[in-house]
Motif scaffolding. Structure first.
Motif, mmCIF file in Angstrom:
data_model
loop_
_atom_site.group_PDB
_atom_site.id
_atom_site.type_symbol
_atom_site.label_atom_id
_atom_site.label_comp_id
_atom_site.label_asym_id
_atom_site.label_seq_id
_atom_site.Cartn_x
_atom_site.Cartn_y
_atom_site.Cartn_z
ATOM 1 N N GLY A 66 0.821 -1.206 0.000
ATOM 2 C CA GLY A 66 0.000 0.000 0.000
ATOM 3 C C GLY A 66 0.852 1.251 0.000
ATOM 4 N N TYR A 67 0.174 2.388 -0.029
ATOM 5 C CA TYR A 67 0.852 3.678 -0.088
ATOM 6 C C TYR A 67 1.118 4.232 1.306
ATOM 7 N N ILE A 68 2.338 4.690 1.489
ATOM 8 C CA ILE A 68 2.713 5.442 2.677
ATOM 9 C C ILE A 68 2.984 6.873 2.237
ATOM 10 N N VAL A 69 2.501 7.828 3.001
ATOM 11 C CA VAL A 69 2.617 9.238 2.634
ATOM 12 C C VAL A 69 3.516 9.962 3.630
ATOM 13 N N PHE A 70 4.498 10.685 3.098
ATOM 14 C CA PHE A 70 5.392 11.520 3.898
ATOM 15 C C PHE A 70 5.177 12.976 3.501
ATOM 16 N N PRO A 71 4.957 13.872 4.432
ATOM 17 C CA PRO A 71 4.773 15.285 4.075
ATOM 18 C C PRO A 71 6.073 15.917 3.595
ATOM 19 N N LEU A 72 5.976 16.827 2.645
ATOM 20 C CA LEU A 72 7.140 17.577 2.180
ATOM 21 C C LEU A 72 7.395 18.817 3.028
ATOM 22 N N VAL A 73 6.367 19.323 3.669
ATOM 23 C CA VAL A 73 6.499 20.523 4.499
ATOM 24 C C VAL A 73 6.919 20.126 5.904
ATOM 25 N N ASN A 74 7.892 20.853 6.462
ATOM 26 C CA ASN A 74 8.252 20.639 7.858
ATOM 27 C C ASN A 74 8.180 21.958 8.609
ATOM 28 N N ASP A 75 8.529 21.935 9.879
ATOM 29 C CA ASP A 75 8.327 23.101 10.742
ATOM 30 C C ASP A 75 9.106 24.328 10.297
ATOM 31 N N SER A 76 10.249 24.137 9.669
ATOM 32 C CA SER A 76 11.102 25.280 9.354
ATOM 33 C C SER A 76 11.263 25.537 7.860
ATOM 34 N N ASN A 77 10.669 24.710 7.021
ATOM 35 C CA ASN A 77 10.831 24.926 5.585
ATOM 36 C C ASN A 77 9.606 24.441 4.830
ATOM 37 N N ASN A 78 9.062 25.302 3.991
ATOM 38 C CA ASN A 78 7.946 24.895 3.138
ATOM 39 C C ASN A 78 8.162 25.327 1.693
ATOM 40 N N ASN A 79 9.435 25.518 1.326
ATOM 41 C CA ASN A 79 9.745 25.961 -0.031
ATOM 42 C C ASN A 79 10.842 25.108 -0.645
ATOM 43 N N TRP A 80 10.786 24.948 -1.954
ATOM 44 C CA TRP A 80 11.931 24.525 -2.740
ATOM 45 C C TRP A 80 12.487 25.783 -3.379
ATOM 46 N N GLU A 81 13.693 26.158 -2.981
ATOM 47 C CA GLU A 81 14.282 27.399 -3.452
ATOM 48 C C GLU A 81 15.107 27.165 -4.719
ATOM 49 N N LEU A 82 15.148 28.182 -5.543
ATOM 50 C CA LEU A 82 15.919 28.148 -6.777
ATOM 51 C C LEU A 82 17.397 27.921 -6.476
ATOM 52 N N GLY A 83 18.001 26.917 -7.136
ATOM 53 C CA GLY A 83 19.420 26.648 -6.978
ATOM 54 C C GLY A 83 19.797 25.887 -5.728
ATOM 55 N N ASN A 84 18.815 25.445 -4.931
ATOM 56 C CA ASN A 84 19.108 24.716 -3.703
ATOM 57 C C ASN A 84 18.895 23.220 -3.894
ATOM 58 N N ALA A 85 19.521 22.435 -3.020
ATOM 59 C CA ALA A 85 19.401 20.978 -3.077
ATOM 60 C C ALA A 85 18.825 20.459 -1.770
ATOM 61 N N TYR A 86 17.931 19.485 -1.874
ATOM 62 C CA TYR A 86 17.232 18.945 -0.713
ATOM 63 C C TYR A 86 17.419 17.430 -0.665
ATOM 64 N N ARG A 87 17.871 16.947 0.476
ATOM 65 C CA ARG A 87 17.954 15.503 0.700
ATOM 66 C C ARG A 87 16.931 15.130 1.762
ATOM 67 N N TYR A 88 15.988 14.267 1.385
ATOM 68 C CA TYR A 88 14.972 13.779 2.313
ATOM 69 C C TYR A 88 15.370 12.385 2.792
ATOM 70 N N ASN A 89 15.403 12.205 4.114
ATOM 71 C CA ASN A 89 15.697 10.906 4.717
ATOM 72 C C ASN A 89 14.394 10.318 5.255
ATOM 73 N N LEU A 90 13.988 9.178 4.730
ATOM 74 C CA LEU A 90 12.718 8.560 5.089
ATOM 75 C C LEU A 90 12.976 7.243 5.806
ATOM 76 N N THR A 91 12.312 7.047 6.940
ATOM 77 C CA THR A 91 12.423 5.798 7.691
ATOM 78 C C THR A 91 11.055 5.147 7.796
ATOM 79 N N ILE A 92 10.985 3.861 7.458
ATOM 80 C CA ILE A 92 9.737 3.109 7.538
ATOM 81 C C ILE A 92 9.905 2.021 8.590
ATOM 82 N N GLY A 93 8.998 1.996 9.558
ATOM 83 C CA GLY A 93 9.092 0.990 10.604
ATOM 84 C C GLY A 93 7.759 0.775 11.279
#
Length: 345
Positions: free
Chosen positions: A291-318
């Motif tokens: 089935g589908y697991i959903v992870f939010p992209l928005v967190n407490d301190s960031n809700n933007n993808w900025e021009l020229g920036n790089a984002y690494r998301y670390n996801l843990t399933i347990g």
């Protein structure tokens, strides 16, 4: 859920000299041909660098009127940049150059003196570059030194299963899809009206659409998660339109907002019994893939993808010791230097 914001602007590297490879000219002897050199900021796993860029297109404007109209400039085998027909510096006027790579059919002047990019649809695997050179005069600048910048955001996803050392229970997790959902995949880009030199902070600007698109990151394959974070990406899609993300909310049948969606199945390694999902779970897809697991992209301190920036998301399933609910954890790493991002081979 433990989250923190990230990101570092791409660092610049040194200019590589180059010039037009047009060795023959029938221009008057007092005219100088317009020549180019190119620099692309360094970044890990980015397809386009100073060494690998092969072509770019440029517009030049004199007194608000096109002087060079979407001219393709190509790197020759000798590393020098050339184009045809050769253009020459105006005697008494300065030029404003707007350059981009790769070539785009949608690029056209939308104002009297700027070739802003309207309705750009990001394919996900293309590193869009832009560079601006304002008020360039052939009497003092024999060569146009273009310092390109990355116009998009880079997004990377690293996943692991929750180690038994944390949960006190061993699990197997098999994933078969990872998508980013409800994000803009089309936008209009406005060039800055300032030279994008290595010492300048000038940036372009995106105006996004609300097309609620998807970006497929991992698809048409299966992988077993390990205890350590690893990147799962087989589509080549790591670039996204810079934008404001929206918070994820669960509804009766689906989710709203911007989120990461992982198709996975969690089983007991000793017995092979499915621990999640059950057929009655609203996120259930089928017995094979789970089935589908959903992870939010928005967190407490960031809700933007900025021009020229790089984002690494670390996801843990347990899962916890009981099977009444699943625990999911997301963190977003912050890097002061883009090159510090660890990338799996």
């Amino acid at each position: 859920m433990n989250t923190k914001s990230i990101l570092a602007l791409l660092p610049a590297v040194c200019l590589l000299a180059g010039c037009s490879n047009d060795t023959q000219s029938n221009a008057p002897s007092d005219l100088q041909s317009i020549q180019f050199s190119v620099n692309v900021p360094n970044a890990p796993r980015v397809p386009t660098t100073t060494e690998t860029i092969k072509t770019f297109n440029t517009w030049a404007f004199a007194d608000g009127k096109p002087y060079m109209s979407n001219v393709e400039v190509v790197k020759g085998e000798n590393g020098l940049w050339g184009y045809s027909p050769t253009a020459y510096w105006p005697v008494d006027e300065s030029l404003n150059f707007y350059s981009y790579s790769p070539a785009l059919e949608t690029t056209k002047p939308v104002t009297a003196d700027s070739p802003d990019i309207a309705d750009y649809m990001s394919p996900g695997d293309v590193d869009l570059l832009y560079g601006v050179n304002m008020d360039v005069n052939g009497k003092t600048d024999k060569q146009v030194h273009i310092n390109f910048r990355h116009a998009l955001s880079q997004i990377r996803f690293f996943i692991r299963k929750q180690p038994a050392s944390i949960s006190n229970r061993a699990i197997d997790v098999k994933i078969s899809e990872l998508k980013v959902v409800n994000v803009a995949t089309t936008g209009s880009f406005n060039f800055p009206k300032e030279t994008t030199s290595s010492t300048s902070t000038a940036k372009g600007e995106w105006v996004t659409t609300t097309d609620n698109g998807e970006i497929a990151v991992y698809a048409n394959a299966t992988a077993d998660l390990g205890d350590e974070y690893a990147e799962y990406r087989n589509t080549g899609n790591i670039f996204a339109i810079p934008q404001t993300l929206t918070e994820t909310e669960a509804t009766a049948a689906t989710y709203s907002g911007s989120y990461i969606r992982v198709l996975c199945k969690i089983t007991d390694p000793a017995t092979g019994v499915t621990l999640w999902p059950s057929a009655s779970d609203p996120n259930y897809v089928n017995d094979l893939n789970g089935g589908y697991i959903v992870f939010p992209l928005v967190n407490d301190s960031n809700n933007n993808w900025e021009l020229g920036n790089a984002y690494r998301y670390n996801l843990t399933i347990g899962i916890p010791s009981s099977t009444d609910r699943i625990n999911f954890d997301v963190t977003v790493d912050e890097y002061q230097d883009f090159n510090d991002i660890p990338v799996e081979n």
